[in-house]
Write an enzyme that holds these catalytic residues in place. Sequence first.
Site, short mmCIF file in Angstrom:
data_model
loop_
_atom_site.label_atom_id
_atom_site.label_comp_id
_atom_site.label_asym_id
_atom_site.label_seq_id
_atom_site.Cartn_x
_atom_site.Cartn_y
_atom_site.Cartn_z
N ARG A 167 0.38 -1.09 0.11
CA ARG A 167 0.10 0.23 0.36
C ARG A 167 1.06 0.70 0.10
O ARG A 167 0.31 1.78 -0.58
CB ARG A 167 -0.84 -0.32 0.93
CG ARG A 167 -1.72 -0.75 1.13
CD ARG A 167 -2.03 -2.45 0.54
NE ARG A 167 -3.72 -2.60 0.30
CZ ARG A 167 -4.03 -3.77 1.25
NH1 ARG A 167 -3.19 -3.89 2.08
NH2 ARG A 167 -4.62 -3.90 1.22
N ASP A 196 0.14 -6.88 -3.70
CA ASP A 196 -0.86 -6.25 -3.59
C ASP A 196 -1.40 -5.18 -4.66
O ASP A 196 -0.77 -5.05 -5.03
CB ASP A 196 -1.43 -5.91 -1.94
CG ASP A 196 -2.69 -5.76 -1.65
OD1 ASP A 196 -3.91 -5.59 -2.07
OD2 ASP A 196 -3.00 -6.48 -0.74
N HIS A 273 -6.18 -9.90 -4.74
CA HIS A 273 -5.54 -8.96 -4.19
C HIS A 273 -4.54 -8.98 -4.82
O HIS A 273 -3.27 -8.58 -5.26
CB HIS A 273 -4.94 -9.04 -3.18
CG HIS A 273 -5.90 -8.79 -1.57
ND1 HIS A 273 -5.95 -7.88 -1.29
CD2 HIS A 273 -6.73 -9.18 -1.00
CE1 HIS A 273 -7.14 -7.49 -0.65
NE2 HIS A 273 -6.85 -8.64 -0.27
N ASP A 328 -5.96 -14.34 1.08
CA ASP A 328 -7.39 -14.15 1.53
C ASP A 328 -8.14 -13.48 0.15
O ASP A 328 -7.73 -12.96 -0.86
CB ASP A 328 -6.92 -13.18 2.60
CG ASP A 328 -6.09 -12.16 1.85
OD1 ASP A 328 -5.15 -12.21 1.10
OD2 ASP A 328 -6.46 -10.40 2.45
N GLU A 329 -9.97 -13.12 1.09
CA GLU A 329 -10.39 -12.11 -0.20
C GLU A 329 -10.21 -11.95 -1.00
O GLU A 329 -10.95 -11.50 -2.18
CB GLU A 329 -10.76 -11.14 0.59
CG GLU A 329 -10.18 -10.81 1.93
CD GLU A 329 -10.19 -9.14 2.46
OE1 GLU A 329 -10.72 -8.53 3.40
OE2 GLU A 329 -8.66 -9.31 1.65
N GLU A 472 -3.01 0.89 4.15
CA GLU A 472 -3.22 2.05 3.34
C GLU A 472 -3.33 2.94 3.95
O GLU A 472 -3.92 3.73 3.31
CB GLU A 472 -5.38 1.07 3.41
CG GLU A 472 -5.82 0.19 2.46
CD GLU A 472 -5.70 -1.27 3.41
OE1 GLU A 472 -4.99 -1.03 4.81
OE2 GLU A 472 -6.08 -2.19 2.79
C1 ACM Z 1 -6.40 -9.54 5.27
O1 ACM Z 1 -6.53 -9.29 6.70
N1 ACM Z 1 -7.48 -9.81 4.94
C2 ACM Z 1 -6.02 -10.74 5.57
#
Ligand code: ACM
Length: 689
Positions: A167, A196, A273, A328-329, A472
């Site tokens: 970030r 990311d 990501h 993740d995500e 961020e």
């Molecule tokens: C995370 O905080 N997305 C691992």
Amino acid sequence: MKYFSFFLFLALLSSTMSAAGTGNDSFCNIIPVPEHYEHLDGSFIIPECGLTFRISGSEQAASSDELESFADYLKKLPMGEAGSRKKASVEFRFMTARQSGLREESYRMKVSQDRIVVEASSVSGAFYAVQTLAQMTYLWKLHEISCCMIEDSPRFSYRGMHMDVSRHFRSKEFIMKQIDAMALMKMNRLHLHLTDGAGWRMEVESYPRLTEFAAWRLQRKWSDWVSSGSEYCEKGTPGAYGGYYTKADLKEIVSYAEARHIDVIPEIEMPGHSEEVLAAYPELSCSGRPYADSDFCPGKEETFRFIEDVLTEVMEVFPGEYIHIGGDEAGKNSWKTCPDCIARMEREGLEGVDELQSYLVHRVEEFVNSKGRRIIGWDEILQGGLAPNATVMSWRGTEGGLQAISSGHDVIMTPVSHCYLDYTQDAPFREPVSMGGYLPLEKVYSYEPRESSMSDEDMKHLLGVQANLWAEWVKEDSHAEYMYYPRSAAIAEIGWSRPENRNYEEFRARAGRFTALLREMGYNAFDLSEEYGNRRESLDTLVHLASGCPVDYKILYAPNYPGTGDSTLTDSFFGGWSYGDGRWQGFRSDIDMVVDLKKNTPIRYIGVTFMQQTQAWVHMPVIVRISVSEDGISFVPVAEVPNDVPGDCERLLFKTFQAVCNVKARYVRIQAENLREETWLFTDEIVVN
Ligand code: ACM
Ligand code: ZN
């Protein structure tokens, strides 16, 4: 058995006594608190010429390379002038684990009036003894140490700190500076989040566009970058912001960390990501277009070629046991309609996109294992079936970690509730703008990784804990340090110290001294003596006419932010700084609810408070309508209160939408209009007086 012995002559300045304490400071002034400490009479006085070190012992306990490196480290400690040859004042005796009864990373240290003797079965143990001495002497500034006997060993083998350099890119020097602080806290894993959506940060020879393009953007500030479309720019574009580490930079970081007994764990995000990769190499996405997808396409073989090529270069640079592959995500939405993904699912007999993700993780794990390394992934890698040797980093709470442990996998705990240092640590109105949320030192420290359901056998799979700092909203290096310290010291102590030795009041006092020490060293640590604490309203109860009265929800609150359920808004409790503290109730919709006061009641005041935290999509309602009724059917308007709080303010704000009236009623209705479909409303109490 061979023995070795050599001397080092190092002088420690014993000049001014620090205001932080004297040589008679109680031992407990160090972080993390040791396993056993016994105070002995008298003090060891550091001689005028400084300390002399002697290293001796069994070659079976430490290789000559390790000893060289340790001796080198000792030589580089902040010293004064070299002293004259004399009897060693600190002796490091290396013994085998059998001889000493000491495990890897453990040490025994006796401080007597005439000398200090350290016993260890590994160089890491001796290194940690030095960290203890460094803290006891307030980084070598005190000339007196209370005599004592210490036996110390870590509770967990994994004591990690995470750094998000995607970030906002951070210099190599900044990373090394944090490695020094980690060593002082006896932390031993640095998790580098290298990739990311905000930027790729490692030179990869086989994919040069990752650092020629995907590492740069025009906007420094996170919200400016997001609102201008989250695009990248060519390296060298005037005003380009970002950066990356060359392989030489990373090797330098790795070896600097190694000398401080810290493994650097690189994280390469997949399959989600990954916007920056897909902007540079759109052929790796489902659509084949830049800026269209955020996940790799696991239907395409090129994706696996890319991942394997990149990981091959990553493993050349990072020699440690673990490679973190993210996980993740991932949105996985494009996979549902992508012909390549569909074909892959059919060919491999995969039931849906979770299993497709699991296919990717399995394949990558096989590749990484074939190179003699192991993968770590965020807890989403459990979805669709966990890869056989994967270690899980549990962040969305601890459930993922518990599930992984129960199937025999290793786990690192880093639950968002206690380990996410991107949340603000003090009253948000006086803190730098951050992610929102509130995570004070005390809450971090209260985390206990062993849950009641865990058996001794389970504990063997619980490798340890980690402090995470997502960046961020943390643009400046000084802000990052402010967020890390002293909260990462709490995680360090959780990872090292025995739970029975942990006590928050004592820790807080030690953390005060420790942060003063860090500040003297040039870290921008949060000054604990200035801590304000939680929102005052949340510390007390306020009984009012609606206290304990039932609420009829015409529109139910969001299931993931229920507060304490139906009684939240009339329980006389107010929320704190964080919408996630269990006192606030969240709605991703309009609000329409009726409080039943049980009987007709004279009412002079009705008020309901909302929170605004725009980083988290939490906004003020556009308008709040307050009405009352005697029968619960026909309502009489009391007030319509429009919002007057600017929606573009990044600071946490509160507003009470309220009405002063003079009515008699049994029912009070609150209707609030949400700003947009994707925004949230959070409220904590409906006050009636
Ligand atoms: C995370 O905080 N997305 C691992
Ligand atoms: Zn696809």
